[in-house]
Design a protein around this motif. Sequence first.
Motif, PDB file in Angstrom:
ATOM      1  N   THR A 193       0.829  -1.207   0.000  1.00 31.63           N
ATOM      2  CA  THR A 193       0.000   0.000   0.000  1.00 31.63           C
ATOM      3  C   THR A 193       0.861   1.253   0.000  1.00 31.63           C
ATOM      4  N   ASN A 197       0.641   3.875  -3.059  1.00 32.60           N
ATOM      5  CA  ASN A 197       0.241   5.265  -2.812  1.00 32.60           C
ATOM      6  C   ASN A 197       1.301   6.234  -3.325  1.00 32.60           C
ATOM      7  N   ARG A 200       0.943   6.431  -7.143  1.00 34.86           N
ATOM      8  CA  ARG A 200      -0.207   7.233  -7.582  1.00 34.86           C
ATOM      9  C   ARG A 200       0.022   8.727  -7.367  1.00 34.86           C
ATOM     10  N   ASP A 201       0.798   9.057  -6.336  1.00 36.40           N
ATOM     11  CA  ASP A 201       1.103  10.477  -6.085  1.00 36.40           C
ATOM     12  C   ASP A 201       2.046  11.054  -7.127  1.00 36.40           C
TER      13      ASP A 201
END
Length: 290
Positions: A193, A197, A200-201
């Motif tokens: 995760t 994350n 995606r940032d």
Amino acid sequence: MNERDWHILKVLHEHRNITKTAQSLYISQPSLTKRIQQMEKEFNLKIVERGTRGVQFTPQGEYLAICADEMLIRLRQIKETASNMGQEISGTLRLGVSNYITLHKLPGLLKIFRERFPKVDFHVTTGWSKEVLDLIYKEEVHVGIVRGDYQWSGSRHHLFEETICIASKEEIDVRNLPFLPRIDYGTDALLKTMIDNWWRDNFSGPPLVGMEVDKGDTCKEMVRNGLGYGILPSVLLEKDQNLRQMDLKDKQGNPLIRNTWMLYHGKSLELKLVKEFVEFVKGVDFMRDI
């Protein structure tokens, strides 16, 4: 019913199959069937029925299977408490340990502890950190070592921290990552995760996964041979000077940190064996001593 009978019920309930249960317990199928029949006679009820889908537990059998877990834990606690009454540090220390720690840190740790307390035995269960956490919750182990900041209401001790790195054979521009082959590997949910994350940032599209392997050590070897880049914890890379490493950073420019913890129930310290081990681990520098 004795401890062995409760263990048979537990394993049979897990497998729902006579053949697999007998193999797991290293007994013959006729011996297993006879033992189940004796249990049914003792309770004067039907525990299991055989069907086309294997063993089916009756409602009474389901209840006894649930009780099996409770009985085995209670019997183990009785033995540990009785052993704890002696002056000598002895008995079986039950540990749940994440895969990386098991491979890279645990052997040296247990070697030193065994030298101090030669009459101590170890029962070690390994797995992903979430699996280890479940073992601690269920009190199936005395102490757990997990990687990641899992929610835990019991006692904990911080062991070490690490950064998460992009590892590659040659120097690469982070902006080009979406177009370069990535080597993915099996890992625990929290780390996955964290990496997802971060991705995606920083990028609008998915990574170009060219290979999926079983674990981080395998991923590192693939990276060393120039087959792609990997995103790995820094502890896997600290002794490899041949790989390029770049820390993942958040939006504020801070490196992403992953912590490793020792978790346990406070009441477990009532056992002298557990207390000695916890205090021993607290005095170890995992990044230097082990």
